[in-house]
Design a protein around this motif. Structure first.
Motif, mmCIF file in Angstrom:
data_model
loop_
_atom_site.group_PDB
_atom_site.id
_atom_site.type_symbol
_atom_site.label_atom_id
_atom_site.label_comp_id
_atom_site.label_asym_id
_atom_site.label_seq_id
_atom_site.Cartn_x
_atom_site.Cartn_y
_atom_site.Cartn_z
ATOM 1 N N GLN A 40 -70.748 -9.071 -40.812
ATOM 2 C CA GLN A 40 -70.721 -7.614 -40.928
ATOM 3 C C GLN A 40 -71.932 -6.982 -40.254
ATOM 4 O OE1 GLN A 40 -70.744 -7.110 -45.268
ATOM 5 N NE2 GLN A 40 -72.940 -6.649 -45.151
ATOM 6 N N ILE A 41 -71.728 -5.732 -39.820
ATOM 7 C CA ILE A 41 -72.829 -4.974 -39.228
ATOM 8 C C ILE A 41 -73.048 -3.732 -40.086
ATOM 9 C CG2 ILE A 41 -71.165 -3.948 -37.564
ATOM 10 C CD1 ILE A 41 -73.590 -3.470 -35.695
ATOM 11 N N SER A 42 -74.302 -3.489 -40.447
ATOM 12 C CA SER A 42 -74.609 -2.199 -41.076
ATOM 13 C C SER A 42 -75.488 -1.417 -40.108
ATOM 14 C CB SER A 42 -75.272 -2.382 -42.440
ATOM 15 O OG SER A 42 -76.429 -3.141 -42.298
ATOM 16 N N THR A 61 -74.093 -12.917 -28.973
ATOM 17 C CA THR A 61 -73.687 -11.984 -27.910
ATOM 18 C C THR A 61 -72.708 -10.963 -28.493
ATOM 19 O OG1 THR A 61 -73.928 -13.823 -26.389
ATOM 20 C CG2 THR A 61 -72.848 -11.868 -25.523
ATOM 21 N N ASP A 62 -71.782 -11.430 -29.328
ATOM 22 C CA ASP A 62 -70.870 -10.511 -30.021
ATOM 23 C C ASP A 62 -71.660 -9.513 -30.859
ATOM 24 O OD1 ASP A 62 -68.572 -11.543 -29.060
ATOM 25 O OD2 ASP A 62 -67.908 -12.501 -30.931
ATOM 26 N N ALA A 63 -72.654 -10.023 -31.572
ATOM 27 C CA ALA A 63 -73.451 -9.155 -32.461
ATOM 28 C C ALA A 63 -74.157 -8.068 -31.646
ATOM 29 C CB ALA A 63 -74.460 -9.995 -33.235
ATOM 30 N N ILE A 64 -74.805 -8.474 -30.554
ATOM 31 C CA ILE A 64 -75.531 -7.482 -29.746
ATOM 32 C C ILE A 64 -74.546 -6.486 -29.119
ATOM 33 C CG2 ILE A 64 -77.101 -7.164 -27.765
ATOM 34 C CD1 ILE A 64 -78.735 -9.095 -29.084
ATOM 35 N N GLU A 69 -72.589 -1.008 -28.943
ATOM 36 C CA GLU A 69 -71.457 -0.086 -29.134
ATOM 37 C C GLU A 69 -71.778 0.965 -30.184
ATOM 38 O OE1 GLU A 69 -67.988 -3.247 -27.901
ATOM 39 O OE2 GLU A 69 -67.910 -2.379 -29.935
ATOM 40 N N ALA A 70 -72.416 0.517 -31.277
ATOM 41 C CA ALA A 70 -72.779 1.475 -32.336
ATOM 42 C C ALA A 70 -73.769 2.510 -31.806
ATOM 43 C CB ALA A 70 -73.370 0.725 -33.532
ATOM 44 N N LEU A 71 -74.735 2.036 -30.998
ATOM 45 C CA LEU A 71 -75.787 2.948 -30.505
ATOM 46 C C LEU A 71 -75.239 3.959 -29.489
ATOM 47 C CD1 LEU A 71 -78.714 0.385 -30.040
ATOM 48 C CD2 LEU A 71 -78.600 2.202 -31.750
ATOM 49 N N LYS A 80 -76.439 8.441 -25.016
ATOM 50 C CA LYS A 80 -75.189 8.605 -24.248
ATOM 51 C C LYS A 80 -74.709 7.281 -23.666
ATOM 52 C CE LYS A 80 -76.045 12.310 -21.510
ATOM 53 N NZ LYS A 80 -77.271 12.876 -22.056
ATOM 54 N N ASP A 81 -75.627 6.560 -23.035
ATOM 55 C CA ASP A 81 -75.239 5.245 -22.514
ATOM 56 C C ASP A 81 -76.457 4.318 -22.494
ATOM 57 O OD1 ASP A 81 -76.672 5.590 -20.034
ATOM 58 O OD2 ASP A 81 -75.074 6.961 -19.438
#
Ligand code: ADP
Length: 398
Positions: A40-42, A61-64, A69-71, A80-81
């Motif tokens: 999970q990601i919080s 790599t999935d986690a980062i 994506e969250a940021l 923005k990107d």
């Protein structure tokens, strides 16, 4: 410039996005159970609500990727990107003797960190995986390695050598390194600011008391000793780590309990400290404080032994520096617990320490907690390792 600070463990990853110019936190979060079921990601944008999402993460790599994506996401995003993330600062546990300061990450640096893996087999490989994942997803973004051990590299030989055959130092670099360096550096610098004194003219003792705990002696702006050693197992009694013990105990227990050396070491790391001393009651100091107040014998012996060990190290470092101007408390327990600060300071009469009970009852703020006439000052200073990593990163890439 926005700096992404990454603290990558074997199955978890903590992150913060910090604006280097204002030093304000933009967003933070935590990925847990990476590569395990139920990952999970919080994620919490500054001033916003924390959101936790259970989602598969097969590797770091999935986690980062999820962090980025969250940021940048439409709903959750704070930038923005990815171009708005100017650099990444990685917390690296062990830099051996190779790294006495933070450094921009290159292929050679990665190689040198890999060479330190033997010294921190649980931590460094995970830190390297974090670097690798970030480099894949953010090619071209500068990255900096900030080492837990670097601040302590100024220790003199008499402080870092063990009394074992010298060839083991020469062959394997077995010596004391110390950890929590980013925190000890941040807090000692902050102490000089609060005291309005020149950092290079102070003798400071920093007590970083959290789940992991260590003390350091900082003289004239340089660390001259610290309580952790080759690994974080040495020194204070901690949440679950034993701290200093007679090494002969290991063989004794192997024989009596019919266990292997690695089983006993696992107990010394994970089942000892205040958890072990309290008979398995808790590794959390809040629970132990409550039980202490109720007069429970197991909590009294545990907290007494914990405080005594800290006081003993403080005394040793006063001797090592031939004096001390201020003793600083930081990390979960040091920042928050007036109870433990008072218990430790009760040993410091010889330094002329006079604690102000009202100031000592406060928590989580930068504060001198001794009376005006106290010969030696005592401070509480909330540590901020992420901000320190962001500062180091910014300084190297700007
Ligand atoms: P780490 O980063 O090493 O996991 P922390 O610095 O977060 O550890 O410290 C965690 C410890 O601080 C816990 O044992 C917790 O009980 C203790 N702690 C946090 N807040 C308080 C408090 N208000 N009073 C006493 N102890 C506290």
């Amino acid at each position: 410039m926005n700096i992404l600070v990454i603290n990558c463990g074997s199955s978890s990853l903590k992150f913060q996005l910090i604006d280097a110019a204002t030093e304000k936190l933009i967003a933070k979060g935590l990925c847990e159970r990476i590569g395990i079921d139920g990952s999970q990601i919080s994620y919490t944008p500054a001033g916003g609500q924390k959101e936790t999402t259970v989602t598969p993460m097969k590797d770091h790599t999935d986690a980062i990727r999820l962090v980025l994506e969250a940021l940048t996401g439409e709903k959750t995003g704070v930038v923005k990107d990815l171009k708005e993330i100017g650099a990444v600062g990685h917390r690296i546990v062990h830099g051996g003797e190779r790294f006495a300061a933070s450094t921009v990450i290159t292929d050679e640096v990665i190689e040198a960190i890999t060479e330190c893996n033997d010294l921190a087999p649980l931590h460094n490989p995970a830190n390297l995986i974090g670097i690798d994942a970030c480099r894949k997803l953010m090619p071209g973004t500068p990255m900096v390695a900030v080492f837990d051990t670097a601040f302590h590299q100024t220790m003199p030989k008499e402080a870092y050598l063990y009394g074992i055959p010298y060839e083991y130092y020469e062959k394997y670099k077995i010596r004391r390194y110390g950890f929590h360096g980013t925190s000890h550096s941040y807090v000692s610098h902050r102490a000089a600011e609060i005291l309005q004194k020149d950092y290079k003219e102070l003798k400071l003792i920093v007590c970083h008391l959290g789940n992991g705990a260590s003390v350091s002696a900082v003289k004239n702006g340089k660390c001259v000793d610290t309580s952790m050693g080759l690994t974080p197992l040495e020194g204070l009694i901690m949440g679950t780590r034993s701290g200093d013990i007679d090494p002969a105990i290991i063989e004794f227990l192997c024989n009596k309990e019919n266990k292997s050396v690695s089983e006993i070491l696992n107990e010394l790391n994970k089942k000892s400290g205040v958890l072990g001393l309290s008979g398995g009651f808790s590794s959390d100091f809040r629970d132990l404080e409550d039980a202490y107040e109720k007069g429970e014998e197991f909590a009294i012996r545990t907290m007494d032994a914990f405080a005594y060990r800290v006081a003993k190290y403080v005394g040793a470092y006063v001797a090592a520096m031939n004096g001390v101007d201020a003793v600083c408390f930081t990390a979960g327990l040091g920042e928050n617990s007036g109870f433990i600060r008072k218990k430790i300071c009760a040993y410091l009469g010889y330094l002329g320490v006079s604690l102000d009970p009202e100031l000592n009852a406060r928590r989580g703020e930068d504060l001198v907690i001794t009376t005006k006439d106290s010969r030696t000052k005592v401070l509480m200073i909330p540590t901020n390792e992420e901000l320190a990593i962001a500062r180091e990163t910014f300084a190297l890439v700007k």
